[in-house]
Every structure is written in structure tokens, then in C-alpha cells.
Design an enzyme around this catalytic site. Structure first.
Site, short mmCIF file in Angstrom:
data_model
loop_
_atom_site.label_atom_id
_atom_site.label_comp_id
_atom_site.label_asym_id
_atom_site.label_seq_id
_atom_site.Cartn_x
_atom_site.Cartn_y
_atom_site.Cartn_z
N LYS A 119 2.33 66.97 91.97
CA LYS A 119 1.97 65.85 91.07
C LYS A 119 0.66 66.12 90.32
CE LYS A 119 4.95 62.30 92.65
NZ LYS A 119 5.24 61.04 93.27
N LYS A 211 14.56 68.10 92.15
CA LYS A 211 15.02 66.81 92.70
C LYS A 211 15.15 65.75 91.61
CE LYS A 211 11.17 64.00 94.22
NZ LYS A 211 10.79 62.88 94.98
N LYS A 214 12.06 59.86 89.21
CA LYS A 214 11.78 58.78 88.24
C LYS A 214 11.05 59.31 87.02
CE LYS A 214 10.78 55.46 91.89
NZ LYS A 214 9.66 55.31 92.82
N1 AQP Z 1 15.88 62.80 94.72
C1 AQP Z 1 15.77 62.12 95.86
N2 AQP Z 1 16.70 62.28 96.83
C2 AQP Z 1 16.62 61.58 98.00
N3 AQP Z 1 15.63 60.71 98.26
C3 AQP Z 1 14.69 60.52 97.32
N4 AQP Z 1 13.61 59.73 97.25
C4 AQP Z 1 12.98 59.91 96.06
N5 AQP Z 1 13.63 60.80 95.33
C5 AQP Z 1 14.71 61.21 96.07
C6 AQP Z 1 13.20 58.82 98.33
O1 AQP Z 1 13.07 57.52 97.77
C7 AQP Z 1 12.05 56.84 98.49
C8 AQP Z 1 11.11 56.20 97.54
O2 AQP Z 1 10.49 57.18 96.75
P1 AQP Z 1 9.17 56.80 95.98
O3 AQP Z 1 9.50 55.97 94.83
O4 AQP Z 1 8.22 56.21 96.88
O5 AQP Z 1 8.53 58.14 95.56
P2 AQP Z 1 9.01 59.49 95.01
O6 AQP Z 1 9.57 60.31 96.11
O7 AQP Z 1 7.82 60.04 94.34
O8 AQP Z 1 10.13 59.12 93.95
P3 AQP Z 1 10.48 59.95 92.68
O9 AQP Z 1 11.68 59.38 92.09
O10 AQP Z 1 10.54 61.40 92.97
O11 AQP Z 1 9.26 59.63 91.74
P4 AQP Z 1 8.35 60.64 90.94
O12 AQP Z 1 9.13 61.04 89.77
O13 AQP Z 1 7.15 59.80 90.60
O14 AQP Z 1 8.04 61.79 91.84
C9 AQP Z 1 11.37 57.86 99.41
O15 AQP Z 1 11.86 57.67 100.74
C10 AQP Z 1 11.83 59.17 98.87
O16 AQP Z 1 11.93 60.15 99.89
#
Ligand code: AQP
Length: 349
Positions: A119, A211, A214
Site C-alpha cells: 500500500k 487479488k 476495491k
Molecule cells: N480478493 C479477496 N479475496 C478474498 N478475501 C478478500 N478480502 C479482501 N479482498 C479479498 C477480505 O475482505 C475483508 C475486508 O477487507 P478490507 O476491506 O478490510 O480490506 P482489504 O483487504 O484491503 O480490501 P481490498 O478490497 O483489497 O481493498 P484495497 O483495494 O484497499 O486493498 C478482509 O477479511 C479481507 O481479507
């Protein structure tokens, strides 16, 4: 572990674009665990602001995203009366405990965190201190409730290990005082991550090695929980695949990341294993499989998106759920924080 009451805690960041990965890796599991555990599900808004304002969108967008994640929890089937749903910033014990954990965790531990490296990117000097200390706040979220189980996607495994390290070091550093105060098995549990099933790491629809996220600039890389049937169909039809038909043997998926991802998504949505899916679709062309995947996704996600849109019309109800949940969360977290302060040696009023 026997001394700790079994309790589930997990959180989702209100950073917009909730997607199929968040659903299959986390929220769907949250729903399933409600029958077996006391569950606490948190919209982790303090975590959202660790990124630059341009990423989380500013005050109006943050408030709207907090309500959207809450609506998603409810629309997916979380019962906010039987369990607890709230947003993190309403329970100040999280931030206070996080400070104490900042003083327990070691720089060397945080330096190893891959999420910070990803990040922060190349410009680490410009990353917020909050982004660096994120795992200590996450440990506080979990341990403020002395939670024993945390359902998360694969990407959070390393942070969960750090939570255990913090709990262990706290228990060791203050072992004598903890025993004096009558805690026989240490003060904090060594929380178990719950990471299982065919979709613990859902990948981008544009690149099977990244992966689903968002923050991916391409909306075609993910299925959003609010996508309608047409958007779901278009995104899956455009999803990257290879030219070969689906294999019959699961082992062959390992070399084909995009195929593996789509089979995993289908399996998770259908509550089957990838082997079951290949028994049904092995030898089929992707066009056939994608049609089935679209039908299944629309059947499963359509009602969730519809309910989220309905709840979006009633922010008063959502705010009521969050306020009620925060009150009940604080009833658990406040005495835990007070005990931590007693253990550390802070003088009370
Ligand atoms: N691609 C994924 N596959 C399975 N699980 C996922 N999670 C996130 N992406 C995947 C799980 O969703 C929960 C909440 O995630 P979060 O919003 O707290 O944070 P994150 O992991 O940072 O989500 P993103 O979508 O990947 O956001 P960005 O783009 O900001 O990095 C967690 O339990 C996570 O494991």
C-alpha cells in the site's frame, strides 16, 4: 484457550466498491458463523483513513461508505440484533488499546508486513504513520473483545499472526501482574484465524495473479456487490481466460490462474468444492461455464444488491443499528481496556 469465552470478531474497511472477494473471503463466512458463535462485526473506519484522503474520498464519501458496508452486512444476512454491528470510531477503546499495542509491538515485526509495503508503494516516506501502525490497531480491534476466532481472507493472515505475537508478548511482559490479578491462562487469547474454503483469495477478473481489490482502477477487475445483472454478465464475459476448455482434474488448475479463480468463485457461491465444479464442467468451453457462472452469481448477488439499495434509502435505520451496536460493543471492550490499564500499572481515578 479454555479460559476464554469463544467469540468471533472481524472487520471490513469502508473504502468503497465492496466486491465479490470481500463477500466470499469474509462477509459470507461472517454470516455462517452466527449460528455457532457470539459475533462482533465492525466497519473499521479508523483503518480507512490510514490511506490518503484521495483514496477514501473525504468526509461525505466516508460516511456514505460506512453506511454502505453496514447495509452490506445486513443484506448478506448478519443479524444486528442477535450479534453486534458497529463502526470502530464510535468505540474509543480500540484507539486507546492500539496505543498500548504500539508500545508492545516491535519495529522489526511491522517492517515485515507485506500489506504496508504494497500500500505504501515506492514512496514509503510519504505513507502515513497510521498505515504503518495499522496491524497494531487491528490487534486492538480483535483483543478489545478478547476474540478467539477471526474470519478473514488469505491477505490478512500475516496481520493475524502479528495479533498473536502482540497477545503473547503482552502476556509474557506482564505475566506476574496478570497472574496476581487472577488470570490463570494469560490475559489475551491467541486468536485463531478462520481462513478456509475455495475463495479465500479471489483474484482480479483482468489478471488471475492479482487479488480482486476495491482500489483497482478498472471496474472490470471486480464484481461489486451493488452490480446489476447486466454488469455482472458483462464483467464475467469479459473476464480474462485461457484458450483451453476447463480441465477435469483439479491439479491442472494450478497452472491456469484465471480458470482456477473462476472455478473457485463458482464453487464458493454454490457451496461446493472445486472438484465438484470440475466434475460438472470439466471439458466444457469457457463460454458455457461463464454463462452458468453469470446465472449463479446473479441469483446469489442480485438479492444482496437489491437489499443494499433499499437500505441505502433509510440512513436513519443504519445509524440506529450502528449506535446500538457501539453501545453493546463498549460494554465488552471498556472492562477489557480497564483491566489492561490495571495490568500495565496506570493509576485509576
Ligand atoms: N480478493 C479477496 N479475496 C478474498 N478475501 C478478500 N478480502 C479482501 N479482498 C479479498 C477480505 O475482505 C475483508 C475486508 O477487507 P478490507 O476491506 O478490510 O480490506 P482489504 O483487504 O484491503 O480490501 P481490498 O478490497 O483489497 O481493498 P484495497 O483495494 O484497499 O486493498 C478482509 O477479511 C479481507 O481479507
Amino acid at each position: 484457550m479454555a479460559a476464554f469465552q469463544e467469540r468471533v470478531f472481524s472487520g471490513v474497511q469502508p473504502t468503497g466498491n465492496l466486491h465479490l472477494g470481500n463477500y466470499l473471503g469474509a462477509i459470507k463466512r461472517f454470516v455462517e458463523l452466527q449460528d455457532r458463535y457470539e459475533c462482533i462485526y465492525c466497519v473499521v473506519d479508523l483503518h480507512a483513513i490510514t490511506q490518503p484522503v484521495s483514496v477514501w474520498g473525504g468526509p461525505k464519501e466516508l460516511a456514505s461508505n460506512i453506511r454502505e458496508v453496514t447495509a452490506a452486512f445486513i443484506a448478506c444476512g448478519i443479524d444486528p440484533k442477535a450479534h453486534i454491528v458497529f463502526n470502530q470510531s464510535q468505540v474509543h477503546e480500540h484507539a486507546e488499546l492500539a496505543w498500548i499495542f504500539n508500545c508492545i509491538a516491535r519495529m522489526g515485526w511491522l517492517n515485515r508486513m507485506t500489506q504496508f509495503k504494497e500500500k505504501a508503494g515506492k514512496d514509503r516516506e510519504n505513507a502515513s504513520v497510521g498505515l504503518y501502525a495499522y496491524p497494531c490497531l487491528m490487534a486492538a480491534d480483535i483483543l478489545a473483545y478478547r476474540a478467539t476466532h477471526v474470519p478473514v481472507g488469505e491477505d490478512q493472515k500475516q496481520h493475524l499472526e502479528l495479533t498473536r505475537d502482540i497477545a503473547q508478548k503482552f502476556n509474557n511482559d506482564f505475566a506476574e501482574r496478570i497472574a496476581e490479578l487472577g488470570y490463570t491462562d494469560g490475559f489475551f487469547p491467541l486468536t485463531e484465524p478462520l481462513i478456509s474454503g475455495p475463495a479465500t483469495r479471489v483474484m482480479s477478473l483482468r489478471d488471475g495473479t492479482k487479488k480482486m481489490s476495491k482500489s483497482d482502477p478498472s471496474d472490470y477487475s471486480r464484481i461489486n456487490l451493488t452490480d446489476d445483472a447486466d454488469a455482472i454478465a458483462q464483467k464475467f464475459r469479459k473476464a480474462k481466460t485461457d484458450p483451453h476448455p476447463l480441465p477435469a482434474d483439479e491439479k491442472e488448475l494450478e497452472k491456469r490462474p484465471e480458470a482456477e479463480n473462476l472455478v473457485g468463485i463458482y464453487a464458493a457461491l454454490a457451496d461446493k468444492t472445486p472438484a465438484d465444479v470440475l466434475r460438472e464442467f470439466g471439458g466444457a468451453q469457457f463460454s458455457t461455464f461463464k454463462n452458468a457462472l453469470v446465472d449463479l452469481s446473479v441469483a446469489k448477488l442480485g438479492p444482496i444488491g437489491g437489499e443494499m439499495k433499499r437500505l441505502a434509502q433509510d440512513p436513519g435505520y443504519i445509524d440506529g443499528v450502528l449506535a446500538d451496536g457501539a453501545g453493546r460493543a463498549q460494554v465488552i471492550a471498556a472492562p477489557v481496556l480497564q483491566a489492561v490499564k490495571d495490568i500495565v500499572g496506570f493509576v485509576r481515578r
